[in-house]
Write an enzyme that holds these catalytic residues in place. Sequence first.
Site, short mmCIF file in Angstrom:
data_model
loop_
_atom_site.label_atom_id
_atom_site.label_comp_id
_atom_site.label_asym_id
_atom_site.label_seq_id
_atom_site.Cartn_x
_atom_site.Cartn_y
_atom_site.Cartn_z
N TYR A 134 0.86 -1.19 0.00
CA TYR A 134 0.00 0.00 0.00
C TYR A 134 0.89 1.23 0.00
CZ TYR A 134 -3.40 3.45 1.67
OH TYR A 134 -4.21 4.57 1.81
N ASP A 185 9.39 2.43 -0.27
CA ASP A 185 8.38 3.15 0.49
C ASP A 185 8.60 2.81 1.95
OD1 ASP A 185 6.20 4.12 1.79
OD2 ASP A 185 4.71 3.39 0.36
N LYS A 203 4.89 9.19 8.71
CA LYS A 203 4.68 8.68 10.08
C LYS A 203 5.75 9.21 11.05
CE LYS A 203 2.05 4.73 8.34
NZ LYS A 203 0.66 4.88 8.66
N1 HOZ Z 1 -2.88 3.80 6.22
C1 HOZ Z 1 -2.91 3.45 7.60
C2 HOZ Z 1 -2.73 1.99 7.83
N2 HOZ Z 1 -1.97 1.25 6.95
C3 HOZ Z 1 -4.19 3.80 8.30
C4 HOZ Z 1 -4.48 5.21 8.39
C5 HOZ Z 1 -5.63 5.53 9.35
O1 HOZ Z 1 -6.73 5.02 9.19
O2 HOZ Z 1 -5.43 6.31 10.24
#
Ligand code: HOZ
Length: 430
Positions: free
Chosen positions: A147, A242, A270
């Site tokens: 992802y 990534d 993050k």
């Molecule tokens: N993209 C995040 C987990 N792989 C989640 C983001 C969220 O819902 O805060």
Amino acid sequence: MDHSIGPKSLAAFDRARALIPGGVNSPARAFGAVGGSPLFIDRAEGAYIFDIDGRRFLDYIGSWGPMILGHACPEVVDAVVRAVGRGSSYGAPTEAESELAEQIIDAVPSIERVRLVNSGTEATMSAIRVARGATGRDKVIKFAGNYHGHVDSLLVAAGSAAATLGVPDSPGVTAGAGGDTIVLPYNDVAALEEAFNQHGSKIAAVILEPVVGNMGLVIPSSEFLNSLRSITEKAGTILIFDEVMTGFRLAYGGAQQRFGITPDMTTLGKIVGGGMPLAAYGGRADIMDQVLPAGKVFQAGTLSGNPVAVAAGSATLRILKEESPYDSLDKMGDRLSEGLADAATAAGVPHQVQHVGSMVTLFFNPDPVRNWDDADRSDREAYARYFWGMIGEGIYMPCSQFEALFFSRVHTEAMIDQTIDAAKKVLASF
Ligand code: HOZ
């Protein structure tokens, strides 16, 4: 199944659903994959998160990765307060941005120049554009179950909430947007070689999570990583790691430092923002110098390099560099993984526990998970039972089989052992 969500969270979700699609601002957090309503959060401190019903949970999401120092780390809070007092956004350059850029360049082996943006999605979207601009090629390889945010061209066979909620190929992504994306199975060197045999001179970039967190935790084989590096180098294709999840988490220099493989470009998010909306993309100077105004590839943002977010990111990286908590996080990851595996074995539950450092997944799957097809064979219902059982024990795990758990440097051995005991109890009831 214990759907023990408090009355205030239930009411808050009802209210939110009338106002916000699905009641949430990002789908992964809606608890859709495990059935039921999400906890609404009041505050968080250290290793704990508190819901609006006043209940305390030991947190293994950590905002899906950023909170490696623990919630409300005093030094980070201090830095944010001092920054916001000087104005929250200028839309003009600051010295603090160069300070953070220096920290990133010092940490991440592949990064010689870096651009700050606001989210992981922006980072991957921009990195792909730069790779295409720099090579003059169109095609991009990604791996099923990885992802990279909600970038149109990468929202194909996507992991995380896209996989969890059954939209790995989202409506609204045009055939044109996804048409230059080649999707391959993770950890499959033969498929990679075949794709390069067919399209080699047209492939601008290969993007991957160097340890996957978004289909549960999946580890790359060293053969896969080595082949990626040598094949892309030979073809003049830009290799993009990534590291939005793994950057500053699996080592200070990310997965690339841990595995000793240096890509051409890296995306970060993050942890680099210390819990604020900040992300980054960077790489070799000759590639990054294609970005406007040094070069001609357009990318911009009013809030890019925002001083409050930069202060949080900079303070976080400073502490991580000084403290280097990585050996201790690795030991805790081993302890948690062994404990969860023992708990599942004792309960006779088919499982795999896969982990690297402070990222762990208990797969309800009898076989090793090396790619999306393997992950997809996991027992989602068993995961949902486990999730709600753990909520009942005061432990907040990711609300999907296809998300890794994260813990922080303030999670203690006693907390890890408490988690293992809770898992023993929950799994024994299966
Ligand atoms: N993209 C995040 C987990 N792989 C989640 C983001 C969220 O819902 O805060």
